[in-house]
Design an enzyme around this catalytic site. Structure first.
Site, PDB file in Angstrom:
ATOM      1  N   GLU A   1      -7.818   4.089   4.774  1.00  0.00           N
ATOM      2  CA  GLU A   1      -7.342   5.463   4.737  1.00  0.00           C
ATOM      3  C   GLU A   1      -8.391   6.467   5.199  1.00  0.00           C
ATOM      4  O   GLU A   1      -8.065   7.612   5.525  1.00  0.00           O
ATOM      5  CB  GLU A   1      -6.857   5.829   3.333  1.00  0.00           C
ATOM      6  CG  GLU A   1      -7.914   5.759   2.265  1.00  0.00           C
ATOM      7  CD  GLU A   1      -7.320   5.619   0.883  1.00  0.00           C
ATOM      8  OE1 GLU A   1      -6.084   5.544   0.772  1.00  0.00           O
ATOM      9  OE2 GLU A   1      -8.091   5.573  -0.083  1.00  0.00           O
TER      10      GLU A   1
ATOM     11  N   ASP B   1     -14.232   3.760   4.700  1.00  0.00           N
ATOM     12  CA  ASP B   1     -14.522   3.429   3.301  1.00  0.00           C
ATOM     13  C   ASP B   1     -15.175   2.052   3.252  1.00  0.00           C
ATOM     14  O   ASP B   1     -14.669   1.114   2.624  1.00  0.00           O
ATOM     15  CB  ASP B   1     -13.235   3.464   2.482  1.00  0.00           C
ATOM     16  CG  ASP B   1     -13.495   3.612   0.992  1.00  0.00           C
ATOM     17  OD1 ASP B   1     -14.675   3.609   0.576  1.00  0.00           O
ATOM     18  OD2 ASP B   1     -12.520   3.719   0.225  1.00  0.00           O
TER      19      ASP B   1
ATOM     20  N   ASP C   1       0.020  -9.036   4.001  1.00  0.00           N
ATOM     21  CA  ASP C   1      -0.106 -10.336   3.362  1.00  0.00           C
ATOM     22  C   ASP C   1      -1.185 -10.297   2.292  1.00  0.00           C
ATOM     23  O   ASP C   1      -2.220  -9.645   2.444  1.00  0.00           O
ATOM     24  CB  ASP C   1      -0.466 -11.402   4.392  1.00  0.00           C
ATOM     25  CG  ASP C   1       0.681 -11.714   5.339  1.00  0.00           C
ATOM     26  OD1 ASP C   1       1.752 -11.090   5.209  1.00  0.00           O
ATOM     27  OD2 ASP C   1       0.496 -12.581   6.214  1.00  0.00           O
TER      28      ASP C   1
ATOM     29  N   ASN D   1     -14.206  -2.810  -1.176  1.00  0.00           N
ATOM     30  CA  ASN D   1     -12.990  -2.828  -0.360  1.00  0.00           C
ATOM     31  C   ASN D   1     -12.913  -4.090   0.489  1.00  0.00           C
ATOM     32  O   ASN D   1     -12.265  -4.106   1.535  1.00  0.00           O
ATOM     33  CB  ASN D   1     -12.936  -1.603   0.549  1.00  0.00           C
ATOM     34  CG  ASN D   1     -12.603  -0.342  -0.214  1.00  0.00           C
ATOM     35  OD1 ASN D   1     -11.947  -0.390  -1.242  1.00  0.00           O
ATOM     36  ND2 ASN D   1     -13.072   0.793   0.287  1.00  0.00           N
TER      37      ASN D   1
ATOM     38  N   VAL E   1      -4.214 -11.824   0.302  1.00  0.00           N
ATOM     39  CA  VAL E   1      -5.310 -12.716   0.642  1.00  0.00           C
ATOM     40  C   VAL E   1      -6.039 -13.092  -0.641  1.00  0.00           C
ATOM     41  O   VAL E   1      -6.403 -12.216  -1.435  1.00  0.00           O
ATOM     42  CB  VAL E   1      -6.281 -12.044   1.631  1.00  0.00           C
ATOM     43  CG1 VAL E   1      -7.458 -12.963   1.928  1.00  0.00           C
ATOM     44  CG2 VAL E   1      -5.556 -11.660   2.915  1.00  0.00           C
TER      45      VAL E   1
ATOM     46  N   ARG F   1       0.871  -1.173   0.000  1.00  0.00           N
ATOM     47  CA  ARG F   1       0.000   0.000   0.000  1.00  0.00           C
ATOM     48  C   ARG F   1       0.904   1.218   0.000  1.00  0.00           C
ATOM     49  O   ARG F   1       1.660   1.443   0.953  1.00  0.00           O
ATOM     50  CB  ARG F   1      -0.879  -0.025   1.247  1.00  0.00           C
ATOM     51  CG  ARG F   1      -1.969   1.006   1.268  1.00  0.00           C
ATOM     52  CD  ARG F   1      -3.083   0.667   0.320  1.00  0.00           C
ATOM     53  NE  ARG F   1      -4.271   1.492   0.575  1.00  0.00           N
ATOM     54  CZ  ARG F   1      -5.288   1.568  -0.249  1.00  0.00           C
ATOM     55  NH1 ARG F   1      -5.283   0.894  -1.374  1.00  0.00           N
ATOM     56  NH2 ARG F   1      -6.326   2.315   0.052  1.00  0.00           N
TER      57      ARG F   1
ATOM     58  N   ASP G   1      -8.460  -1.169   2.758  1.00  0.00           N
ATOM     59  CA  ASP G   1      -8.574   0.284   2.550  1.00  0.00           C
ATOM     60  C   ASP G   1      -9.042   1.018   3.806  1.00  0.00           C
ATOM     61  O   ASP G   1     -10.224   1.333   3.972  1.00  0.00           O
ATOM     62  CB  ASP G   1      -9.509   0.593   1.376  1.00  0.00           C
ATOM     63  CG  ASP G   1      -8.864   0.285   0.035  1.00  0.00           C
ATOM     64  OD1 ASP G   1      -7.788  -0.335   0.032  1.00  0.00           O
ATOM     65  OD2 ASP G   1      -9.435   0.670  -0.990  1.00  0.00           O
TER      66      ASP G   1
END
Length: 369
Positions: free
Chosen positions: A259, A239, A122, A244, A124, A67, A257
């Site tokens: 953020e 979010d 990791d 997501n 997924v 990310r 996500d």
């Protein structure tokens, strides 16, 4: 939609050199970059990679997702990316709950390796409802699933959000997610942050009368919204969209996500979940496509949430307006970025970039704004 001007060819070598400084001597890391993620998300850069190194006499491959915070020159969606806060939120959720978040591992906070901070988590396996083209357009695994499986995914997603909201004393545990803005409550500070985010977006694309109409109404009716929530504060994913989430057998196996994570009332997440689908439904409606009108209906989502939590939520209008304004700002920033990268011409009317404008206007009218 282009997200970055980064030269992807340089990334594997840079990451391998960075890992060599973190791993035991003789690890000799190698990195293979597979791709970015192009069908979901409009904000951070997401890279899929394998990292192989020797440790304890064995050479093993580790599957990661990186990310990466966007560079300032690439017209980021947000004014600031608190990547360390995202990392810490995911770490805490993973340690405190059974909510499936990808384990986070290495964090690079300085930007000295790739030019901006990043962390590894990791990878997924599973399926994600796509944003481009939206899942409700058809011809994808979710749209083509049975109504029973679609409802199972919906209910399992609501239960996952409820589990996040059940973390005790969220205001203290996740205090670092409380917006550093003026206001007497977390909701007031979230609204102040959204106002500042709008002002940031205006500088590159111009003013939006619709967004300003929404902000003015939100500020006028904030006290009523506060009273509705009874001042309760939970961890909000932020979010909270199905786009997501990674699913296996219509059950979340990874919540992604973070953020937009914050502390605030439960309604922020439930509204965002419903509103995001309504945005996609408004697009299919304009295109005279069937869409998925039976899916993620507000009344069904709230009923499931009450069944799981015992908490009955009231009218979500204030929160729908709030999230509609946030979608305005996202479209303003992604539009400015598309103009920057030469993907579109600057429109005469910036609100033509707001694909949810008709939906937002109908919500504002019902709210009396």
């Amino acid at each position: 939609m282009q997200r970055s001007s980064r030269d992807a060819a340089t990334v594997p070598g840079l990451l391998a050199d960075w890992l060599a400084g973190l791993l035991p001597s003789g690890a000799e890391p190698e990195v293979v970059l597979h791709s970015g993620i192009d069908t979901n998300g409009m904000s951070s850069e997401t890279l899929i990679l394998d990292a192989t190194w020797t440790e304890g006499g064995s050479r093993d491959t580790h599957e990661y997702v990186a990310r990466v915070a966007p560079a300032a020159q690439d017209f980021p969606v947000f004014e600031a990316y608190a990547l360390e806060d995202q990392y810490e939120a995911m770490r805490l959720v993973g340690s405190l709950t059974d909510v499936p978040v990808p384990p986070v591992s290495f964090m690079e906070p300085t930007g000295s390796v790739l030019g901006t901070p990043f962390f590894l988590m990791d990878r997924v396996a599973g399926l994600i409802p796509q944003d481009v083209l939206p899942y409700n357009f058809g011809d994808n695994w979710l749209h083509d699933a049975s109504a029973a499986d679609q409802r199972r995914l919906q209910d399992n997603t609501v239960a996952t959000i409820a589990a996040l909201h059940a973390i005790p004393d969220a205001a203290t545990t996740f205090a670092f997610l409380d917006p550093d803005r003026p206001g007497a409550t977390p909701l007031a500070r979230n609204l102040a942050r959204t106002r500042a985010w709008y002002d940031y977006a205006v500088a590159d694309i111009g003013r939006s009368p619709t967004a300003e109409r929404g902000l003015a109404w939100l500020e006028e009716h904030l006290v009523e919204a506060e009273a509705q929530t009874n001042g309760e504060t939970v961890l909000c994913w932020g979010d909270s969209r199905i786009g997501n989430t990674i699913y296996e057998d219509f059950t979340p196996v990874a919540v992604l996500d973070w953020e937009m994570a914050a502390i605030g009332p439960r309604e922020l997440d439930l509204s965002w979940l419903v509103f995001a689908h309504r945005v996609f439904e408004s697009i299919t409606g304009m295109m005279q496509m069937p869409g998925m009108p039976h899916f993620l209906r507000e009344e069904d989502v709230l009923a499931t949430y009450e069944e799981v939590t015992g908490v009955a939520l009231g009218d979500l209008t204030w929160f729908h307006v709030y999230n509609a304004v946030q979608w305005c700002i996202v479209f303003m920033r992604t539009g400015a970025r598309q103009i920057h990268f030469g993907e579109i011409e600057r429109p005469d009317d910036l609100e033509s970039l707001m694909h949810h404008k008709g939906l937002m206007e109908s919500i504002l009218e019902r709210a009396g704004a």
